[in-house]
Write a protein that holds these residues in place. Sequence first.
Motif, PDB file in Angstrom:
ATOM      1  N   THR A  73      38.106  58.870  58.016  1.00 53.81           N
ATOM      2  CA  THR A  73      38.079  57.200  58.498  1.00 53.81           C
ATOM      3  C   THR A  73      37.199  56.998  57.464  1.00 53.81           C
ATOM      4  O   THR A  73      37.622  55.601  57.096  1.00 53.81           O
ATOM      5  N   GLY A  74      37.467  57.432  56.333  1.00 55.14           N
ATOM      6  CA  GLY A  74      36.531  56.846  55.008  1.00 55.14           C
ATOM      7  C   GLY A  74      35.142  56.488  55.725  1.00 55.14           C
ATOM      8  O   GLY A  74      34.807  55.942  54.384  1.00 55.14           O
ATOM      9  N   ASP A  75      34.245  56.623  56.609  1.00 53.47           N
ATOM     10  CA  ASP A  75      33.063  56.731  56.750  1.00 53.47           C
ATOM     11  C   ASP A  75      32.372  56.956  55.937  1.00 53.47           C
ATOM     12  O   ASP A  75      30.999  57.028  55.797  1.00 53.47           O
ATOM     13  N   VAL A 102      32.099  57.201  52.624  1.00 53.21           N
ATOM     14  CA  VAL A 102      30.900  56.486  51.432  1.00 53.21           C
ATOM     15  C   VAL A 102      29.844  55.872  52.207  1.00 53.21           C
ATOM     16  O   VAL A 102      29.535  56.709  50.638  1.00 53.21           O
ATOM     17  N   VAL A 103      29.582  55.967  53.374  1.00 54.62           N
ATOM     18  CA  VAL A 103      28.189  56.272  53.975  1.00 54.62           C
ATOM     19  C   VAL A 103      27.773  57.249  53.025  1.00 54.62           C
ATOM     20  O   VAL A 103      26.850  57.415  52.685  1.00 54.62           O
ATOM     21  N   VAL A 106      40.108  60.731  46.783  1.00 51.04           N
ATOM     22  CA  VAL A 106      40.323  59.277  46.372  1.00 51.04           C
ATOM     23  C   VAL A 106      39.424  59.030  48.628  1.00 51.04           C
ATOM     24  O   VAL A 106      39.336  59.962  49.567  1.00 51.04           O
ATOM     25  N   VAL A 107      38.142  57.999  48.595  1.00 51.73           N
ATOM     26  CA  VAL A 107      37.849  57.947  50.147  1.00 51.73           C
ATOM     27  C   VAL A 107      38.345  56.665  50.637  1.00 51.73           C
ATOM     28  O   VAL A 107      38.982  56.251  49.869  1.00 51.73           O
ATOM     29  N   GLN A 108      39.025  57.293  52.122  1.00 52.64           N
ATOM     30  CA  GLN A 108      40.436  56.679  52.152  1.00 52.64           C
ATOM     31  C   GLN A 108      39.090  55.205  53.625  1.00 52.64           C
ATOM     32  O   GLN A 108      38.880  54.475  53.246  1.00 52.64           O
ATOM     33  N   GLY A 109      40.353  54.257  52.561  1.00 53.49           N
ATOM     34  CA  GLY A 109      40.585  52.876  53.723  1.00 53.49           C
ATOM     35  C   GLY A 109      39.494  51.265  53.091  1.00 53.49           C
ATOM     36  O   GLY A 109      39.303  52.488  52.675  1.00 53.49           O
ATOM     37  N   GLY A 110      40.171  50.676  53.817  1.00 50.94           N
ATOM     38  CA  GLY A 110      39.404  49.255  52.919  1.00 50.94           C
ATOM     39  C   GLY A 110      38.197  48.926  53.178  1.00 50.94           C
ATOM     40  O   GLY A 110      37.101  48.692  54.163  1.00 50.94           O
TER      41      GLY A 110
END
Lengths: 258, 318
Positions: free
Chosen positions: A85-87, A89-90, A254-258
């Motif tokens: 989900t790209g979470d 990044v946190v 790549v980290v997913q999502g905007g």
Amino acid sequence: MRAYVHLALAGFRRYSTYRQAMFAGLTANVVFGMLRTAVLVAAVGAAPVAGYDAASAVTYVWLGQGLLAFVVLWGESQLSERIRTGDVVVDLYRPWHLQAALLAEDVGRAAYAAVVRLVPPVAIGALFFPFRWPEPHTWPLFAVSAVLALVISFGMRFILNCTTFWLLDSRGVRNMYEVSSGLLCGLIVPLAFMPEWARDVLWATPFPYLIQAPIDVFLEQGPQWTVLALQAFWAVVVLAAGNLVLSRAVRKVVVQGG
Amino acid sequence: MIEVRELCREFTVTTKVGRLRRARTKVRAVDSVSFDVAAGEAVGYVGPNGAGKSTTIKMLTGILVPTSGHVRVAGVDPSRARRDLARRIGVAFGQRSQLWWDLPLRDSFDLLRSIYRVDARDHARRLAECVELLDLSGFLDRPVRQLSLGQRMRGEVTAALLHGPELLVLDEPTIGLDLESKERLREFLADLNAQRGTTLLLTTHDLDDIERLCPRLVVIDRGTVLADGPLEALRAEVVPERVLVVDLEKPSEPLTGIRGVVDVRIELGGLRQHLTFRKDETTAAAVIAAVAAQADVHDLVVEEPEIDDVVRRLYARR
Ligand SMILES: Nc1ncnc2c1ncn2[C@@H]1O[C@H](COP(=O)(O)OP(=O)(O)OP(=O)(O)O)[C@@H](O)[C@H]1O
Ligand SMILES: [Mg+2]
């Protein structure tokens, strides 16, 4: 260091909020424990097989049923979901070592699981069936072995989850792990029951060190210190490999999502 | 504080063509972006969906490695010194949570204190401040998963500030908030910038955020910077017209023939008139004087173009 201790405590508290799930899991473990006891005791009933008599077979089953939830044998997917989900990044911009942080949290979880998922099946085995308790000096060795098994299991699950950085959907890989790990680590059948070539192959992988090794230490089968040393070796190997995979992922992927 | 030079980031996208074949194409999400942000500034980073805002922010925080170009944040290269940088900047993504879902909000703050190694007294002071200004006291002990979006967002901003960062980067901080929550958050951020001197960089689709918080705007579309400057200057540049709205004492024919006025629209049968004039050809004062010479004026107002309008025209300019 304090941060990681704090994270472990948080992991403990976090899992203690999932009481119902824990209880459901425990119930399933106990039911399977009953079935497995029936089958295995029938198999070793007349004469001991490969060093297992009825008491050690019972101990093997119930200890396995407890350890399976303590080390987590299934392809748990929390990190994988966060990557998908790209979470993640946190998790990546925090001033921590992500792998160490997750390990700390898993240690907290396991501490909770030790109380509610490991002790009860062992108690059931000991109360209702012939059970083999170890010598007093084995207890600390078993504790260390169980913790090392946990670390190895964490390290393997971490790598499994990290594949999501590349695959985007790691369900296939995780299902494969889930289906095979039970057999490979000696949960379903004691490794001692297997043909020699299979045993040789399996003991050259980290899998038996998740379940069979701590059980062997508990049952005082084989050289305990050697087993512990090999567990430590595998713990280092899988953690180092996971660390490498993560740093690769962060630089290349790549980290997913905007 | 932030230094970005010709920053590029490409993504490889695989798309299915036909049954088995896949085509790989390169997408430039960020294409040669350059800008600087000085310490203490508050900058709005705006652009339509898919413009490359979040991608830029990921590169600024070191989560994504640039394909090419140069980035420095607080003097360091973010992707090389990610952990160091994390201690010095605060980041909040409106759509992602950095709080521990199953634990009470307070526990997340305690954990962050350990993770960021913040001195206990500094932590207590900053937390007390945020609790007061963002009104957190009612839900500090509730698990994060039970919080409303607005409550959680206030928690997120607090979480990003507890280590006293020099720079706060916010990716869509007001997304999904109601008007009052937005206003409260804006007020808090404006104070933070004005009184603490914390540098702000925020992306948003709510241009009121910009109007309220950011004297400066960087507009990006399809990966390139379209405009960079004070809101006022951009306004003057892209929307050269102003509208004078006059209420007359008596209905009148359209007040045409005034120099510099390009359009007249009447309302209420001529009682209210909208005169559009070009700012570079005349002044509001001259138009007002000309109107007063033709009719009795009851009331008047000069309308500035809406910020939405400014940004829309900037996007359209490409
Ligand atoms: N992981 C990825 N793989 C492929 N393309 C990507 C990836 N992440 C972003 N993109 C593309 O890069 C471009 C910029 O995306 P980005 O998320 O930076 O936009 P944004 O300005 O934040 O938009 P929004 O306002 O919708 O959040 C988009 O075209 C998007 O499709
Ligand atoms: Mg975005």
